[in-house]
Design a protein around this motif. Sequence first.
Motif, PDB file in Angstrom:
ATOM      1  N   ARG A  98       0.812  -1.222   0.000  1.00  0.00           N
ATOM      2  CA  ARG A  98       0.000   0.000   0.000  1.00  0.00           C
ATOM      3  C   ARG A  98       0.845   1.272   0.000  1.00  0.00           C
ATOM      4  O   ARG A  98       0.309   2.362  -0.163  1.00  0.00           O
ATOM      5  CB  ARG A  98      -0.926   0.014   1.212  1.00  0.00           C
ATOM      6  CG  ARG A  98      -2.008  -1.020   1.135  1.00  0.00           C
ATOM      7  CD  ARG A  98      -2.921  -0.942   2.321  1.00  0.00           C
ATOM      8  NE  ARG A  98      -3.888  -2.036   2.285  1.00  0.00           N
ATOM      9  CZ  ARG A  98      -4.577  -2.431   3.341  1.00  0.00           C
ATOM     10  NH1 ARG A  98      -4.422  -1.830   4.502  1.00  0.00           N
ATOM     11  NH2 ARG A  98      -5.426  -3.425   3.231  1.00  0.00           N
ATOM     12  N   VAL A  99       2.139   1.129   0.195  1.00  0.00           N
ATOM     13  CA  VAL A  99       3.042   2.286   0.189  1.00  0.00           C
ATOM     14  C   VAL A  99       3.028   2.912  -1.202  1.00  0.00           C
ATOM     15  O   VAL A  99       2.882   2.211  -2.217  1.00  0.00           O
ATOM     16  CB  VAL A  99       4.477   1.840   0.575  1.00  0.00           C
ATOM     17  CG1 VAL A  99       5.506   2.907   0.289  1.00  0.00           C
ATOM     18  CG2 VAL A  99       4.518   1.430   2.036  1.00  0.00           C
ATOM     19  N   ASN A 100       3.201   4.219  -1.246  1.00  0.00           N
ATOM     20  CA  ASN A 100       3.312   4.942  -2.510  1.00  0.00           C
ATOM     21  C   ASN A 100       4.255   4.181  -3.432  1.00  0.00           C
ATOM     22  O   ASN A 100       5.343   3.785  -3.024  1.00  0.00           O
ATOM     23  CB  ASN A 100       3.844   6.347  -2.189  1.00  0.00           C
ATOM     24  CG  ASN A 100       4.184   7.160  -3.392  1.00  0.00           C
ATOM     25  OD1 ASN A 100       4.992   6.760  -4.224  1.00  0.00           O
ATOM     26  ND2 ASN A 100       3.582   8.319  -3.464  1.00  0.00           N
ATOM     27  N   ALA A 101       3.844   3.972  -4.662  1.00  0.00           N
ATOM     28  CA  ALA A 101       4.616   3.155  -5.605  1.00  0.00           C
ATOM     29  C   ALA A 101       6.035   3.683  -5.805  1.00  0.00           C
ATOM     30  O   ALA A 101       6.979   2.899  -5.905  1.00  0.00           O
ATOM     31  CB  ALA A 101       3.899   3.060  -6.946  1.00  0.00           C
ATOM     32  N   ALA A 102       6.198   4.987  -5.841  1.00  0.00           N
ATOM     33  CA  ALA A 102       7.539   5.559  -6.028  1.00  0.00           C
ATOM     34  C   ALA A 102       8.437   5.223  -4.839  1.00  0.00           C
ATOM     35  O   ALA A 102       9.608   4.869  -5.021  1.00  0.00           O
ATOM     36  CB  ALA A 102       7.452   7.062  -6.228  1.00  0.00           C
ATOM     37  N   HIS A 103       7.904   5.307  -3.627  1.00  0.00           N
ATOM     38  CA  HIS A 103       8.688   4.970  -2.429  1.00  0.00           C
ATOM     39  C   HIS A 103       8.995   3.482  -2.389  1.00  0.00           C
ATOM     40  O   HIS A 103      10.101   3.070  -2.043  1.00  0.00           O
ATOM     41  CB  HIS A 103       7.940   5.387  -1.164  1.00  0.00           C
ATOM     42  CG  HIS A 103       7.919   6.855  -0.948  1.00  0.00           C
ATOM     43  ND1 HIS A 103       7.416   7.423   0.203  1.00  0.00           N
ATOM     44  CD2 HIS A 103       8.331   7.891  -1.712  1.00  0.00           C
ATOM     45  CE1 HIS A 103       7.526   8.728   0.140  1.00  0.00           C
ATOM     46  NE2 HIS A 103       8.068   9.036  -1.030  1.00  0.00           N
ATOM     47  N   ARG A 104       7.996   2.679  -2.714  1.00  0.00           N
ATOM     48  CA  ARG A 104       8.181   1.229  -2.726  1.00  0.00           C
ATOM     49  C   ARG A 104       9.264   0.825  -3.727  1.00  0.00           C
ATOM     50  O   ARG A 104      10.177   0.065  -3.397  1.00  0.00           O
ATOM     51  CB  ARG A 104       6.848   0.555  -3.065  1.00  0.00           C
ATOM     52  CG  ARG A 104       6.857  -0.939  -2.944  1.00  0.00           C
ATOM     53  CD  ARG A 104       5.493  -1.545  -3.193  1.00  0.00           C
ATOM     54  NE  ARG A 104       4.994  -1.233  -4.517  1.00  0.00           N
ATOM     55  CZ  ARG A 104       3.813  -0.668  -4.761  1.00  0.00           C
ATOM     56  NH1 ARG A 104       2.999  -0.365  -3.774  1.00  0.00           N
ATOM     57  NH2 ARG A 104       3.427  -0.431  -6.003  1.00  0.00           N
ATOM     58  N   ASN A 105       9.199   1.368  -4.920  1.00  0.00           N
ATOM     59  CA  ASN A 105      10.192   1.040  -5.946  1.00  0.00           C
ATOM     60  C   ASN A 105      11.579   1.555  -5.583  1.00  0.00           C
ATOM     61  O   ASN A 105      12.580   0.884  -5.842  1.00  0.00           O
ATOM     62  CB  ASN A 105       9.745   1.576  -7.307  1.00  0.00           C
ATOM     63  CG  ASN A 105       8.543   0.827  -7.837  1.00  0.00           C
ATOM     64  OD1 ASN A 105       8.305  -0.313  -7.484  1.00  0.00           O
ATOM     65  ND2 ASN A 105       7.774   1.487  -8.679  1.00  0.00           N
ATOM     66  N   ALA A 106      11.640   2.733  -4.964  1.00  0.00           N
ATOM     67  CA  ALA A 106      12.932   3.277  -4.545  1.00  0.00           C
ATOM     68  C   ALA A 106      13.572   2.393  -3.467  1.00  0.00           C
ATOM     69  O   ALA A 106      14.766   2.134  -3.486  1.00  0.00           O
ATOM     70  CB  ALA A 106      12.766   4.710  -4.036  1.00  0.00           C
ATOM     71  N   ALA A 107      12.756   1.933  -2.518  1.00  0.00           N
ATOM     72  CA  ALA A 107      13.274   1.054  -1.468  1.00  0.00           C
ATOM     73  C   ALA A 107      13.784  -0.256  -2.054  1.00  0.00           C
ATOM     74  O   ALA A 107      14.852  -0.738  -1.682  1.00  0.00           O
ATOM     75  CB  ALA A 107      12.189   0.788  -0.420  1.00  0.00           C
ATOM     76  N   LEU A 108      13.025  -0.830  -2.985  1.00  0.00           N
ATOM     77  CA  LEU A 108      13.461  -2.063  -3.632  1.00  0.00           C
ATOM     78  C   LEU A 108      14.737  -1.827  -4.432  1.00  0.00           C
ATOM     79  O   LEU A 108      15.653  -2.668  -4.436  1.00  0.00           O
ATOM     80  CB  LEU A 108      12.362  -2.613  -4.541  1.00  0.00           C
ATOM     81  CG  LEU A 108      11.156  -3.209  -3.813  1.00  0.00           C
ATOM     82  CD1 LEU A 108       9.999  -3.430  -4.779  1.00  0.00           C
ATOM     83  CD2 LEU A 108      11.532  -4.494  -3.107  1.00  0.00           C
ATOM     84  N   ALA A 109      14.843  -0.685  -5.094  1.00  0.00           N
ATOM     85  CA  ALA A 109      16.048  -0.362  -5.877  1.00  0.00           C
ATOM     86  C   ALA A 109      17.259  -0.223  -4.965  1.00  0.00           C
ATOM     87  O   ALA A 109      18.362  -0.623  -5.338  1.00  0.00           O
ATOM     88  CB  ALA A 109      15.823   0.931  -6.664  1.00  0.00           C
ATOM     89  N   MET A 110      17.064   0.329  -3.767  1.00  0.00           N
ATOM     90  CA  MET A 110      18.168   0.444  -2.814  1.00  0.00           C
ATOM     91  C   MET A 110      18.731  -0.936  -2.463  1.00  0.00           C
ATOM     92  O   MET A 110      19.942  -1.093  -2.318  1.00  0.00           O
ATOM     93  CB  MET A 110      17.732   1.179  -1.549  1.00  0.00           C
ATOM     94  CG  MET A 110      17.537   2.667  -1.741  1.00  0.00           C
ATOM     95  SD  MET A 110      16.921   3.485  -0.259  1.00  0.00           S
ATOM     96  CE  MET A 110      18.364   3.396   0.802  1.00  0.00           C
ATOM     97  N   LEU A 111      17.863  -1.915  -2.337  1.00  0.00           N
ATOM     98  CA  LEU A 111      18.310  -3.266  -2.003  1.00  0.00           C
ATOM     99  C   LEU A 111      19.045  -3.907  -3.180  1.00  0.00           C
ATOM    100  O   LEU A 111      19.958  -4.686  -2.991  1.00  0.00           O
ATOM    101  CB  LEU A 111      17.139  -4.145  -1.590  1.00  0.00           C
ATOM    102  CG  LEU A 111      16.410  -3.761  -0.317  1.00  0.00           C
ATOM    103  CD1 LEU A 111      15.399  -4.833   0.032  1.00  0.00           C
ATOM    104  CD2 LEU A 111      17.342  -3.512   0.828  1.00  0.00           C
ATOM    105  N   MET A 112      18.616  -3.579  -4.373  1.00  0.00           N
ATOM    106  CA  MET A 112      19.243  -4.152  -5.568  1.00  0.00           C
ATOM    107  C   MET A 112      20.665  -3.611  -5.758  1.00  0.00           C
ATOM    108  O   MET A 112      21.505  -4.291  -6.345  1.00  0.00           O
ATOM    109  CB  MET A 112      18.409  -3.823  -6.816  1.00  0.00           C
ATOM    110  CG  MET A 112      17.006  -4.391  -6.774  1.00  0.00           C
ATOM    111  SD  MET A 112      16.937  -6.164  -6.535  1.00  0.00           S
ATOM    112  CE  MET A 112      17.389  -6.687  -8.160  1.00  0.00           C
ATOM    113  N   ASP A 113      20.922  -2.422  -5.243  1.00  0.00           N
ATOM    114  CA  ASP A 113      22.246  -1.811  -5.381  1.00  0.00           C
ATOM    115  C   ASP A 113      23.253  -2.331  -4.368  1.00  0.00           C
ATOM    116  O   ASP A 113      24.421  -2.060  -4.476  1.00  0.00           O
ATOM    117  CB  ASP A 113      22.156  -0.293  -5.282  1.00  0.00           C
ATOM    118  CG  ASP A 113      21.495   0.326  -6.501  1.00  0.00           C
ATOM    119  OD1 ASP A 113      21.456  -0.351  -7.557  1.00  0.00           O
ATOM    120  OD2 ASP A 113      21.016   1.458  -6.403  1.00  0.00           O
ATOM    121  N   ASP A 114      22.785  -3.067  -3.360  1.00  0.00           N
ATOM    122  CA  ASP A 114      23.690  -3.576  -2.313  1.00  0.00           C
ATOM    123  C   ASP A 114      24.654  -4.579  -2.861  1.00  0.00           C
ATOM    124  O   ASP A 114      24.533  -5.346  -3.675  1.00  0.00           O
ATOM    125  CB  ASP A 114      22.906  -4.207  -1.170  1.00  0.00           C
ATOM    126  CG  ASP A 114      22.380  -3.151  -0.213  1.00  0.00           C
ATOM    127  OD1 ASP A 114      22.770  -1.981  -0.343  1.00  0.00           O
ATOM    128  OD2 ASP A 114      21.565  -3.505   0.659  1.00  0.00           O
TER     129      ASP A 114
END
Length: 69
Positions: free
Chosen positions: A53-69
């Motif tokens: 339910r989180v704003n899609a932009a925030h959700r995608n940004a959080a997922l992208a942060m994990l992908m960069d690890d």
Amino acid sequence: MSELKIDIETMGRLAGALAFIGSDGDPAVVAMRAAVESGDPKDIKEARTLFLRVNAAHRNAALAMLMDD
């Protein structure tokens, strides 16, 4: 996104990323951290629901942060 599978360790990392983007008090962050602590399937389901339910932009940004690890 409805078939998103996240293990408990990743959920903890995702909570940190979402807190960085939004706030520590975000209901999804609070629920995800509680799910990580308890490991209870009910808590995990609630955390997943709130995350979706989180704003899609925030959700995608959080997922992208994990992908960069």
